[in-house]
Design an enzyme around this catalytic site. Structure first.
Site, PDB file in Angstrom:
ATOM      1  CG  LEU A  52      -1.960  -1.068   1.366  1.00 22.41           C
ATOM      2  CD1 LEU A  52      -2.587  -1.051   2.749  1.00 22.41           C
ATOM      3  CD2 LEU A  52      -3.034  -0.885   0.294  1.00 22.41           C
ATOM      4  N   GLY A  53       2.031   1.180   0.577  1.00 20.63           N
ATOM      5  CA  GLY A  53       2.859   2.374   0.673  1.00 20.63           C
ATOM      6  C   GLY A  53       4.263   2.047   1.127  1.00 20.63           C
TER       7      GLY A  53
ATOM      8  CG  PHE B 138       7.594   4.235   7.467  1.00 24.10           C
ATOM      9  CD1 PHE B 138       6.925   3.015   7.495  1.00 24.10           C
ATOM     10  CD2 PHE B 138       7.236   5.157   6.483  1.00 24.10           C
ATOM     11  CE1 PHE B 138       5.916   2.729   6.568  1.00 24.10           C
ATOM     12  CE2 PHE B 138       6.240   4.884   5.554  1.00 24.10           C
ATOM     13  CZ  PHE B 138       5.583   3.669   5.598  1.00 24.10           C
ATOM     14  N   GLY B 139       9.749   2.271   6.342  1.00 29.77           N
ATOM     15  CA  GLY B 139       9.537   0.881   5.939  1.00 29.77           C
ATOM     16  C   GLY B 139       8.408   0.805   4.932  1.00 29.77           C
ATOM     17  CE  LYS B 140       9.689  -1.733   0.574  1.00 28.97           C
ATOM     18  NZ  LYS B 140      10.165  -2.591  -0.464  1.00 28.97           N
TER      19      LYS B 140
ATOM     20  CE  LYS C 248       4.607   3.328  10.396  1.00 24.32           C
ATOM     21  NZ  LYS C 248       4.024   4.551  11.009  1.00 24.32           N
TER      22      LYS C 248
ATOM     23  CG  ASP D 121       4.816  14.419  10.040  1.00 17.59           C
ATOM     24  OD1 ASP D 121       4.880  15.467   9.356  1.00 17.59           O
ATOM     25  OD2 ASP D 121       5.196  13.319   9.619  1.00 17.59           O
TER      26      ASP D 121
HETATM   27 CL1  KHC Z   1      -3.346   1.945   4.873  1.00 19.64          CL
HETATM   28  C1  KHC Z   1      -2.485   2.612   6.150  1.00 19.64           C
HETATM   29  C2  KHC Z   1      -3.002   2.519   7.433  1.00 19.64           C
HETATM   30 CL2  KHC Z   1      -4.487   1.714   7.679  1.00 19.64          CL
HETATM   31  C3  KHC Z   1      -2.341   3.073   8.496  1.00 19.64           C
HETATM   32  C4  KHC Z   1      -1.140   3.729   8.323  1.00 19.64           C
HETATM   33  C5  KHC Z   1      -1.259   3.270   5.952  1.00 19.64           C
HETATM   34  N1  KHC Z   1      -0.486   3.534   4.838  1.00 19.64           N
HETATM   35  C6  KHC Z   1      -0.734   3.065   3.495  1.00 19.64           C
HETATM   36  C7  KHC Z   1      -0.603   3.832   7.044  1.00 19.64           C
HETATM   37  C8  KHC Z   1       0.571   4.426   6.545  1.00 19.64           C
HETATM   38  C9  KHC Z   1       0.612   4.239   5.202  1.00 19.64           C
HETATM   39  C10 KHC Z   1       1.728   5.057   7.201  1.00 19.64           C
HETATM   40  C11 KHC Z   1       1.616   5.298   8.590  1.00 19.64           C
HETATM   41  N2  KHC Z   1       1.592   5.441   9.671  1.00 19.64           N
HETATM   42  C12 KHC Z   1       2.395   6.138   6.370  1.00 19.64           C
HETATM   43  N3  KHC Z   1       2.608   5.590   5.061  1.00 19.64           N
HETATM   44  C13 KHC Z   1       1.726   4.773   4.450  1.00 19.64           C
HETATM   45  O1  KHC Z   1       1.896   4.484   3.273  1.00 19.64           O
HETATM   46  C14 KHC Z   1       3.717   6.516   7.026  1.00 19.64           C
HETATM   47  C15 KHC Z   1       4.359   7.715   6.347  1.00 19.64           C
HETATM   48  N4  KHC Z   1       3.442   8.838   6.323  1.00 19.64           N
HETATM   49  C16 KHC Z   1       2.225   8.513   5.597  1.00 19.64           C
HETATM   50  C17 KHC Z   1       1.505   7.376   6.290  1.00 19.64           C
END
Ligand code: KHC
Length: 418
Positions: free
Chosen positions: A98-99, A103-105, A121, A218
């Site tokens: 998802l992202g 920090f990681g993924k 996460k 943040d």
């Molecule tokens: Cl889907 C999702 C959830 Cl439910 C909770 C936190 C997240 N995503 C896709 C999530 C986060 C991401 C991250 C956190 N905390 C961050 N990155 C994501 O891709 C961390 C970096 N800042 C943006 C949110």
């Protein structure tokens, strides 16, 4: 590699550090600007959502191919290299990415025990990121337990565990971030009704943090996620283009890794550049009200479809604030520990410089940013003016902001049909 020699070093490293060449590990790991990293390709602030697993699948394949010999978990700069189908804690099966960021993924998983989709996460296996993750878990445990009935829009943590040195935090699954949605919608701004609905929930959530002695530090569009980002395609007659219209505007606040309790040490540098309050830049000390400033910038970004202060430089940032909000009060400049930003009780800024030319093209006084001058917009801009107040003592609190006339439509009960 890269993540230490990115823009952050010349952008945010304090002058003292720059002289001694020392870098504060925790500051580096927690600085949201580190989300602007080499592996973050998709957005101006950080990568967050890389979209689907196409990128990471290719990347994972490449990494595995040259070291698939020994262990299942190949590490590259502390990232867990996973593949679709990996099961963690005998329970969470990876479905897609998802992202990603410093920090990681974040991956979508099937929770085999509950047969539900969740977001996990997976934090990099590096000490400082592990520390940030532990702090995030502590904050989430506290705020989730203070909100038993899920009345405030802070993301729910469902579980956490350690997977071969990677701290993994399991969240309820949410949709796209507001930033990613804007991007996929070609940066078409949100309308005032949409902003009101999102702002009300965000303010309630952050006000709840503030009441509980926390500052998020943040807040930015990347950290505000739609609960569900399903949309319909509609033709926008004014703009003569297809527009993605969200079915629901419900949002939640995420990323509590740098949330700070009142009694804890306050890092001198917090927030991602564009959302950083003047007291932080001027090193005057900060409290909850720096979140209010950030949210003012976030709402402006929702309204404009682009960032209010498009800069990567502190003094240029302050000069932009002056173009939008008028001169910085001299007493704040006087107290600043950053005296090289100050000259003669005023901002040390050359109005003949090319930077000033850039600013004049990109920034204008706040009220001139209004598209329309109806009552709704007037109220929104009145509220924004109170949030983007230089002096912390005079800046509106979120408690007060929730009572601002802009939110009256959220408070009146919808008329009941007889
Ligand atoms: Cl889907 C999702 C959830 Cl439910 C909770 C936190 C997240 N995503 C896709 C999530 C986060 C991401 C991250 C956190 N905390 C961050 N990155 C994501 O891709 C961390 C970096 N800042 C943006 C949110």
């Amino acid at each position: 590699m890269g993540w230490m020699d990115n823009e952050y070093v010349d952008d945010c490293q304090s002058d003292a550090d720059r002289k001694t060449g020392s870098l504060n590990q925790r500051t580096l790991c927690t600085s949201p600007e580190n989300d602007n990293l080499p592996d973050d390709t998709s957005s101006q602030h950080e990568s967050a959502f890389l979209g689907d697993n196409a990128v990471s699948a290719a990347e994972d394949g490449a990494k595995r191919s040259h070291k698939a010999k020994s262990c299942e978990e190949d590490e590259e700069e502390g990232h867990l290299v996973y593949h679709v189908g990996l099961v963690m804690k005998e329970r969470y099966e990876v479905v897609l990415t998802l992202g990603a960021g410093a920090f990681g993924k974040v991956v979508e998983c099937i929770d085999r025990e509950k047969d539900e989709r969740v977001a996990v996460k997976i934090v990099r296996n590096i000490d400082c990121f592990r520390e940030v993750a532990k702090s995030e878990i502590a904050v989430l445990e506290e705020i989730n337990s203070l909100d038993d009935d899920n009345r405030f829009a802070c993301v729910r943590m469902l579980d956490w565990f350690d997977h071969h040195g990677h701290i993994c935090i399991v969240f309820e699954l949410l949709g796209l971030s507001t930033f990613e949605f804007l991007r996929q919608n070609e940066f078409l701004p949100f309308n005032v009704e949409q902003i009101r609905h999102m702002a009300f929930q965000i303010f309630r959530a952050v006000c709840f943090l503030h009441r509980n002695k926390l500052t998020h530090t943040d807040l930015k569009p990347e950290n505000i996620l739609f609960v569900c980002s399903d949309y319909d395609l509609e033709f926008n007659n004014d703009k003569r283009c297809e527009e993605k219209k969200l079915r629901s505007l419900d949002v939640k606040v995420v990323d509590f890794g740098t949330a700070t309790f009142d009694h804890e040490h306050h890092e001198s540098l917090v927030s991602t550049r564009h959302y950083r309050a003047p007291e932080v830049i001027l090193d005057l000390g900060w409290n909850q009200s720096c979140d209010v400033w950030s949210l003012g910038c976030v709402l402006m970004e929702f309204y404009l479809g682009r960032t209010l202060f498009p800069t990567h430089d502190s003094i240029e940032h302050l000069a932009m604030m002056e173009k939008v909000l008028g001169p910085i009060p001299p007493h704040l400049l006087k107290q600043s520990r950053k005296q090289h930003y100050v000259n003669n009780e005023r901002l040390n800024w050359d109005e003949q410089s090319s930077s000033d030319h850039y600013i004049r093209r990109h920034c204008q006084p706040l009220k001139q940013c209004m598209w329309r001058r109806n009552e709704d917009e007037r109220q929104l801009f009145d509220l924004l003016g109170c949030m983007l107040e230089y002096d912390v003592c005079r800046r509106i609190t979120l408690e007060e902001a929730l009572w601002h006339p802009f939110f009256s439509p959220m408070r009146t009960q919808p008329k009941q049909r007889s």
